[in-house]
Design a protein around this motif. Structure first.
Motif, PDB file in Angstrom:
ATOM      1  N   SER A  35       0.971  -1.205  -0.102  1.00  0.00           N
ATOM      2  CA  SER A  35       0.268   0.083  -0.007  1.00  0.00           C
ATOM      3  C   SER A  35       1.006   1.221   0.100  1.00  0.00           C
ATOM      4  O   SER A  35       2.160   1.221   0.187  1.00  0.00           O
ATOM      5  N   ILE A  36       0.235   2.311  -0.330  1.00  0.00           N
ATOM      6  CA  ILE A  36       1.032   3.447  -0.309  1.00  0.00           C
ATOM      7  C   ILE A  36       1.625   3.703   1.085  1.00  0.00           C
ATOM      8  O   ILE A  36       2.667   4.313   1.352  1.00  0.00           O
ATOM      9  N   ALA A  37       0.569   3.495   2.126  1.00  0.00           N
ATOM     10  CA  ALA A  37       1.096   3.757   3.621  1.00  0.00           C
ATOM     11  C   ALA A  37       2.146   3.047   3.913  1.00  0.00           C
ATOM     12  O   ALA A  37       3.169   3.487   4.594  1.00  0.00           O
ATOM     13  N   HIS A  38       2.317   1.643   3.600  1.00  0.00           N
ATOM     14  CA  HIS A  38       3.323   0.800   3.824  1.00  0.00           C
ATOM     15  C   HIS A  38       4.599   1.146   2.995  1.00  0.00           C
ATOM     16  O   HIS A  38       5.683   1.111   3.804  1.00  0.00           O
ATOM     17  N   ALA A  39       4.644   1.702   1.928  1.00  0.00           N
ATOM     18  CA  ALA A  39       5.865   1.991   1.194  1.00  0.00           C
ATOM     19  C   ALA A  39       6.504   3.522   2.039  1.00  0.00           C
ATOM     20  O   ALA A  39       7.688   3.472   1.993  1.00  0.00           O
ATOM     21  N   MET A  40       5.447   4.132   2.225  1.00  0.00           N
ATOM     22  CA  MET A  40       5.824   5.501   2.955  1.00  0.00           C
ATOM     23  C   MET A  40       6.269   5.132   4.085  1.00  0.00           C
ATOM     24  O   MET A  40       7.460   5.778   4.371  1.00  0.00           O
ATOM     25  N   TRP A  41       5.883   4.203   4.948  1.00  0.00           N
ATOM     26  CA  TRP A  41       6.545   3.737   6.232  1.00  0.00           C
ATOM     27  C   TRP A  41       7.751   3.269   6.141  1.00  0.00           C
ATOM     28  O   TRP A  41       8.666   4.094   6.828  1.00  0.00           O
ATOM     29  N   VAL A  42       7.985   2.429   5.040  1.00  0.00           N
ATOM     30  CA  VAL A  42       9.541   1.847   4.990  1.00  0.00           C
ATOM     31  C   VAL A  42      10.468   3.076   4.317  1.00  0.00           C
ATOM     32  O   VAL A  42      11.487   3.083   4.824  1.00  0.00           O
ATOM     33  N   LEU A  43       9.937   4.146   3.560  1.00  0.00           N
ATOM     34  CA  LEU A  43      10.817   5.060   3.083  1.00  0.00           C
ATOM     35  C   LEU A  43      11.067   6.149   4.418  1.00  0.00           C
ATOM     36  O   LEU A  43      12.254   6.521   4.418  1.00  0.00           O
ATOM     37  N   GLU A  44      10.338   6.450   5.315  1.00  0.00           N
ATOM     38  CA  GLU A  44      10.581   7.200   6.214  1.00  0.00           C
ATOM     39  C   GLU A  44      11.122   6.756   7.657  1.00  0.00           C
ATOM     40  O   GLU A  44      11.758   7.371   8.290  1.00  0.00           O
ATOM     41  N   HIS A  45      11.235   5.347   7.687  1.00  0.00           N
ATOM     42  CA  HIS A  45      11.846   4.733   8.860  1.00  0.00           C
ATOM     43  C   HIS A  45      12.845   3.903   8.333  1.00  0.00           C
ATOM     44  O   HIS A  45      12.764   2.756   7.798  1.00  0.00           O
ATOM     45  N   THR A  46      14.176   4.469   8.727  1.00  0.00           N
ATOM     46  CA  THR A  46      15.438   3.609   8.109  1.00  0.00           C
ATOM     47  C   THR A  46      15.740   2.581   8.755  1.00  0.00           C
ATOM     48  O   THR A  46      16.557   1.624   8.506  1.00  0.00           O
ATOM     49  N   ASP A  47      15.144   2.175  10.122  1.00  0.00           N
ATOM     50  CA  ASP A  47      15.299   0.932  10.695  1.00  0.00           C
ATOM     51  C   ASP A  47      14.185  -0.054   9.896  1.00  0.00           C
ATOM     52  O   ASP A  47      14.239  -1.356  10.328  1.00  0.00           O
ATOM     53  N   ALA A  48      13.167   0.298   9.352  1.00  0.00           N
ATOM     54  CA  ALA A  48      12.184  -0.793   8.536  1.00  0.00           C
ATOM     55  C   ALA A  48      12.866  -1.529   7.783  1.00  0.00           C
ATOM     56  O   ALA A  48      13.859  -1.158   7.043  1.00  0.00           O
ATOM     57  N   PRO A  49      12.545  -2.708   7.536  1.00  0.00           N
ATOM     58  CA  PRO A  49      13.328  -3.943   6.750  1.00  0.00           C
ATOM     59  C   PRO A  49      12.746  -3.427   5.347  1.00  0.00           C
ATOM     60  O   PRO A  49      11.901  -3.150   4.978  1.00  0.00           O
ATOM     61  N   LEU A  50      14.142  -3.346   4.184  1.00  0.00           N
ATOM     62  CA  LEU A  50      13.791  -3.315   3.223  1.00  0.00           C
ATOM     63  C   LEU A  50      13.270  -4.501   2.109  1.00  0.00           C
ATOM     64  O   LEU A  50      13.694  -5.623   2.840  1.00  0.00           O
ATOM     65  N   PRO A  51      12.551  -4.338   1.218  1.00  0.00           N
ATOM     66  CA  PRO A  51      12.154  -5.514   0.613  1.00  0.00           C
ATOM     67  C   PRO A  51      13.384  -6.316   0.151  1.00  0.00           C
ATOM     68  O   PRO A  51      14.247  -5.441  -0.386  1.00  0.00           O
ATOM     69  N   VAL A  52      13.570  -7.682  -0.161  1.00  0.00           N
ATOM     70  CA  VAL A  52      14.499  -8.504  -0.636  1.00  0.00           C
ATOM     71  C   VAL A  52      14.017  -8.903  -1.992  1.00  0.00           C
ATOM     72  O   VAL A  52      13.004  -9.776  -1.709  1.00  0.00           O
ATOM     73  N   HIS A  53      14.824  -8.750  -3.055  1.00  0.00           N
ATOM     74  CA  HIS A  53      14.568  -9.372  -4.175  1.00  0.00           C
ATOM     75  C   HIS A  53      15.006 -10.895  -4.344  1.00  0.00           C
ATOM     76  O   HIS A  53      16.065 -11.190  -4.211  1.00  0.00           O
ATOM     77  N   PRO A  54      14.090 -11.750  -4.436  1.00  0.00           N
ATOM     78  CA  PRO A  54      14.389 -13.239  -4.501  1.00  0.00           C
ATOM     79  C   PRO A  54      14.881 -13.657  -5.985  1.00  0.00           C
ATOM     80  O   PRO A  54      14.872 -12.849  -6.903  1.00  0.00           O
ATOM     81  N   PRO A  55      15.315 -14.666  -6.418  1.00  0.00           N
ATOM     82  CA  PRO A  55      15.726 -15.043  -7.683  1.00  0.00           C
ATOM     83  C   PRO A  55      14.813 -14.544  -8.750  1.00  0.00           C
ATOM     84  O   PRO A  55      15.617 -14.400  -9.712  1.00  0.00           O
ATOM     85  N   GLY A  56      13.597 -14.821  -8.869  1.00  0.00           N
ATOM     86  CA  GLY A  56      12.864 -14.322  -9.922  1.00  0.00           C
ATOM     87  C   GLY A  56      12.738 -12.927 -10.185  1.00  0.00           C
ATOM     88  O   GLY A  56      12.616 -12.148  -9.287  1.00  0.00           O
ATOM     89  N   HIS A  57      12.699 -12.627 -11.425  1.00  0.00           N
ATOM     90  CA  HIS A  57      12.832 -11.206 -11.611  1.00  0.00           C
ATOM     91  C   HIS A  57      11.611 -10.501 -11.645  1.00  0.00           C
ATOM     92  O   HIS A  57      10.359 -10.892 -11.869  1.00  0.00           O
ATOM     93  N   GLY A  58      11.612  -9.148 -11.054  1.00  0.00           N
ATOM     94  CA  GLY A  58      10.422  -8.483 -10.774  1.00  0.00           C
ATOM     95  C   GLY A  58       9.569  -9.013  -9.691  1.00  0.00           C
ATOM     96  O   GLY A  58       8.509  -8.696  -9.640  1.00  0.00           O
ATOM     97  N   HIS A  59      10.242  -9.612  -8.656  1.00  0.00           N
ATOM     98  CA  HIS A  59       9.258 -10.194  -7.445  1.00  0.00           C
ATOM     99  C   HIS A  59      10.199  -9.685  -6.325  1.00  0.00           C
ATOM    100  O   HIS A  59      11.065 -10.276  -6.108  1.00  0.00           O
ATOM    101  N   LEU A  60       9.587  -9.167  -5.221  1.00  0.00           N
ATOM    102  CA  LEU A  60      10.011  -8.763  -4.171  1.00  0.00           C
ATOM    103  C   LEU A  60       9.269  -9.249  -2.862  1.00  0.00           C
ATOM    104  O   LEU A  60       7.915  -9.129  -3.042  1.00  0.00           O
TER     105      LEU A  60
END
Length: 172
Positions: free
Chosen positions: A133-158
């Motif tokens: 959601s936009i709220a979740h994306a903004m929360w991750v952007l605003e909080h440096t301690d929030a876990p970043l998404p990790v890209h698994p082997p499949g292209h275009g999937h986090l």
């Protein structure tokens, strides 16, 4: 659009039509919008949803860091950034504009640029259900301690470690 104080303003993007406001609501079957900002699903189905806006938001995030438009060498900007992104051994910072990279040396903002690029990619997931959601994306952007998404082997999937991208962040 941005005003002199860098506050974001929305425009009509050339999609408005003259119509009789007393008439019933009207819809169109024609896909309209600016190439590069329109999510691929909308082009295919003609149906917009909240996740369509998340996709468009991601293009703006990627543009801010790369300094490029929605296309790079006839390739969609997200595709180019995805190619540079490789999970734990990321090259995603190579997508940042040279001006930002040189400024980052002085301000130590590499982590911030990486955060914006990775969240931007997260919001371009091919499956609408995998976009945050936009709220979740903004929360991750605003909080440096929030876990970043990790890209698994499949292209275009986090995925976010320990949290589904669809899970709402409580209190945020």
């Amino acid at each position: 659009m941005v005003d002199e104080e860098l506050n974001a303003k929305l425009g009509d993007f050339g999609l408005a039509r003259l119509l009789d406001h007393r008439a019933e609501a009207q819809t169109t079957e024609t896909v309209m919008g600016t190439k590069g900002y329109i999510e691929p699903e909308f082009v295919e189905t003609g149906k917009r949803c909240v996740e369509s806006d998340v996709y468009s938001f991601s293009i703006v995030l990627l543009e801010m860091v790369t300094g490029l438009g929605p296309w790079r060498n006839s390739k969609p900007l997200p595709s180019w950034v995805w190619e540079l992104y490789a999970g734990q051994n990321t090259r995603v910072l190579e997508a940042a504009s040279p001006a930002l990279r040189s400024a980052a040396v002085e301000s130590n903002s590499d982590q911030q640029m990486e955060r914006v690029l990775v969240v931007g990619l997260w919001c371009t997931q091919p499956a609408r259900s995998e976009r945050p959601s936009i709220a979740h994306a903004m929360w991750v952007l605003e909080h440096t301690d929030a876990p970043l998404p990790v890209h698994p082997p499949g292209h275009g999937h986090l995925t976010v470690l320990g949290r589904s991208s669809r899970q709402r962040v409580s209190g945020r």
